[in-house]
Design a protein around this motif. Structure first.
Motif, PDB file in Angstrom:
ATOM      1  N   GLY A 135      11.742 -13.559  42.862  1.00 48.89           N
ATOM      2  CA  GLY A 135      11.264 -12.309  42.292  1.00 48.89           C
ATOM      3  C   GLY A 135      11.032 -11.236  43.327  1.00 48.89           C
ATOM      4  N   ASN A 136      10.101 -10.351  43.031  1.00 50.99           N
ATOM      5  CA  ASN A 136       9.811  -9.200  43.891  1.00 50.99           C
ATOM      6  C   ASN A 136       8.713  -9.497  44.905  1.00 50.99           C
ATOM      7  OD1 ASN A 136      11.664  -7.393  42.701  1.00 50.99           O
ATOM      8  ND2 ASN A 136      10.254  -7.068  41.002  1.00 50.99           N
ATOM      9  N   PHE A 137       8.851  -8.842  46.051  1.00 44.36           N
ATOM     10  CA  PHE A 137       7.862  -8.921  47.119  1.00 44.36           C
ATOM     11  C   PHE A 137       7.486  -7.508  47.540  1.00 44.36           C
ATOM     12  CE2 PHE A 137       9.978 -12.938  47.288  1.00 44.36           C
ATOM     13  CZ  PHE A 137       9.025 -13.841  47.702  1.00 44.36           C
ATOM     14  N   ASP A 138       6.257  -7.346  47.973  1.00 44.73           N
ATOM     15  CA  ASP A 138       5.788  -6.077  48.517  1.00 44.73           C
ATOM     16  C   ASP A 138       5.059  -6.389  49.808  1.00 44.73           C
ATOM     17  OD1 ASP A 138       5.102  -3.429  48.876  1.00 44.73           O
ATOM     18  OD2 ASP A 138       3.437  -3.483  47.449  1.00 44.73           O
ATOM     19  N   ASN A 139       5.607  -5.946  50.922  1.00 49.31           N
ATOM     20  CA  ASN A 139       5.031  -6.195  52.245  1.00 49.31           C
ATOM     21  C   ASN A 139       4.719  -7.665  52.479  1.00 49.31           C
ATOM     22  OD1 ASN A 139       5.120  -3.531  53.247  1.00 49.31           O
ATOM     23  ND2 ASN A 139       3.405  -3.026  51.904  1.00 49.31           N
ATOM     24  N   GLY A 140       5.641  -8.541  52.107  1.00 47.54           N
ATOM     25  CA  GLY A 140       5.511  -9.965  52.375  1.00 47.54           C
ATOM     26  C   GLY A 140       4.776 -10.760  51.316  1.00 47.54           C
ATOM     27  N   LEU A 141       4.238 -10.110  50.300  1.00 44.66           N
ATOM     28  CA  LEU A 141       3.480 -10.801  49.258  1.00 44.66           C
ATOM     29  C   LEU A 141       4.219 -10.754  47.924  1.00 44.66           C
ATOM     30  CD1 LEU A 141      -0.050  -9.331  50.061  1.00 44.66           C
ATOM     31  CD2 LEU A 141       0.882 -11.530  50.791  1.00 44.66           C
ATOM     32  N   ARG A 142       4.117 -11.833  47.134  1.00 42.58           N
ATOM     33  CA  ARG A 142       4.697 -11.824  45.797  1.00 42.58           C
ATOM     34  C   ARG A 142       4.024 -10.710  45.006  1.00 42.58           C
ATOM     35  NH1 ARG A 142       3.628 -17.620  46.277  1.00 42.58           N
ATOM     36  NH2 ARG A 142       1.881 -17.291  44.890  1.00 42.58           N
ATOM     37  N   ASN A 143       4.839  -9.882  44.362  1.00 46.57           N
ATOM     38  CA  ASN A 143       4.279  -8.730  43.654  1.00 46.57           C
ATOM     39  C   ASN A 143       5.286  -8.258  42.611  1.00 46.57           C
ATOM     40  OD1 ASN A 143       2.919  -6.487  42.837  1.00 46.57           O
ATOM     41  ND2 ASN A 143       2.891  -5.491  44.817  1.00 46.57           N
ATOM     42  N   GLY A 144       4.832  -8.034  41.402  1.00 51.12           N
ATOM     43  CA  GLY A 144       5.725  -7.547  40.358  1.00 51.12           C
ATOM     44  C   GLY A 144       6.362  -8.686  39.597  1.00 51.12           C
ATOM     45  N   HIS A 145       7.554  -8.440  39.076  1.00 51.34           N
ATOM     46  CA  HIS A 145       8.250  -9.408  38.232  1.00 51.34           C
ATOM     47  C   HIS A 145       8.789 -10.561  39.070  1.00 51.34           C
ATOM     48  CE1 HIS A 145      10.376 -10.859  34.744  1.00 51.34           C
ATOM     49  NE2 HIS A 145      11.464 -10.979  35.480  1.00 51.34           N
ATOM     50  N   GLY A 146       8.594 -11.779  38.572  1.00 45.33           N
ATOM     51  CA  GLY A 146       9.132 -12.939  39.251  1.00 45.33           C
ATOM     52  C   GLY A 146       8.879 -14.210  38.463  1.00 45.33           C
ATOM     53  N   PHE A 147       9.483 -15.292  38.915  1.00 44.44           N
ATOM     54  CA  PHE A 147       9.342 -16.607  38.299  1.00 44.44           C
ATOM     55  C   PHE A 147       8.884 -17.592  39.362  1.00 44.44           C
ATOM     56  CE2 PHE A 147      12.565 -14.312  35.988  1.00 44.44           C
ATOM     57  CZ  PHE A 147      12.189 -14.516  34.666  1.00 44.44           C
ATOM     58  N   TYR A 148       7.807 -18.310  39.075  1.00 43.50           N
ATOM     59  CA  TYR A 148       7.338 -19.372  39.962  1.00 43.50           C
ATOM     60  C   TYR A 148       7.610 -20.687  39.247  1.00 43.50           C
ATOM     61  CZ  TYR A 148       4.581 -21.681  43.533  1.00 43.50           C
ATOM     62  OH  TYR A 148       4.198 -22.458  44.591  1.00 43.50           O
ATOM     63  N   SER A 149       8.417 -21.519  39.849  1.00 38.08           N
ATOM     64  CA  SER A 149       8.795 -22.808  39.268  1.00 38.08           C
ATOM     65  C   SER A 149       8.130 -23.928  40.058  1.00 38.08           C
ATOM     66  CB  SER A 149      10.311 -22.957  39.311  1.00 38.08           C
ATOM     67  OG  SER A 149      10.686 -24.206  38.795  1.00 38.08           O
ATOM     68  N   TYR A 150       7.363 -24.744  39.342  1.00 42.15           N
ATOM     69  CA  TYR A 150       6.672 -25.861  39.972  1.00 42.15           C
ATOM     70  C   TYR A 150       7.580 -27.086  40.003  1.00 42.15           C
ATOM     71  CZ  TYR A 150       2.521 -23.011  39.373  1.00 42.15           C
ATOM     72  OH  TYR A 150       1.604 -21.994  39.451  1.00 42.15           O
ATOM     73  N   GLN A 151       7.307 -27.985  40.936  1.00 45.36           N
ATOM     74  CA  GLN A 151       8.111 -29.195  41.081  1.00 45.36           C
ATOM     75  C   GLN A 151       8.137 -30.005  39.783  1.00 45.36           C
ATOM     76  OE1 GLN A 151       6.401 -32.243  43.483  1.00 45.36           O
ATOM     77  NE2 GLN A 151       8.360 -33.184  43.950  1.00 45.36           N
ATOM     78  N   ASN A 152       7.062 -29.955  39.004  1.00 46.90           N
ATOM     79  CA  ASN A 152       6.993 -30.739  37.761  1.00 46.90           C
ATOM     80  C   ASN A 152       7.786 -30.119  36.617  1.00 46.90           C
ATOM     81  OD1 ASN A 152       5.471 -28.626  36.764  1.00 46.90           O
ATOM     82  ND2 ASN A 152       3.542 -29.756  36.750  1.00 46.90           N
TER      83      ASN A 152
END
Length: 86
Positions: A64-81
């Motif tokens: 997804g999107n990053f702002d100055n090195g940090l996750r920010n805005g639209h994105g998908f976080y997928s967990y191992q499970n």
């Protein structure tokens, strides 16, 4: 001054591979952090900025999107499970 594509090594290990502009990491690149996290995407002033992906040692990943090195805005976080947060 480094400009164009190049790699930065510490102890024979690639820490950054990507574009440089006037000795600053800027453009498309891959970063390997000391804790094993691998991030790929747009680099601006040495950090992810814009679209990118990070892959964590836990098996989780973020796209997804990053702002100055940090996750920010639209994105998908997928967990191992298999769970997905967006």
């Amino acid at each position: 001054l480094k400009s164009g594509f190049g790699a930065y090594f510490i102890n024979k290990r690639v820490i950054y591979a990507g574009q440089w502009l006037n000795d600053i990491k800027r453009g498309e690149g891959n970063i390997l952090y000391k804790d094993g996290i691998i991030c790929i995407g747009k680099i601006m002033d040495e950090v992810l900025h814009g679209n990118g992906s990070c892959f964590y040692v836990t098996g989780d990943h973020y796209i997804g999107n990053f702002d100055n090195g940090l996750r920010n805005g639209h994105g998908f976080y997928s967990y191992q499970n298999g769970s997905i947060y967006n």
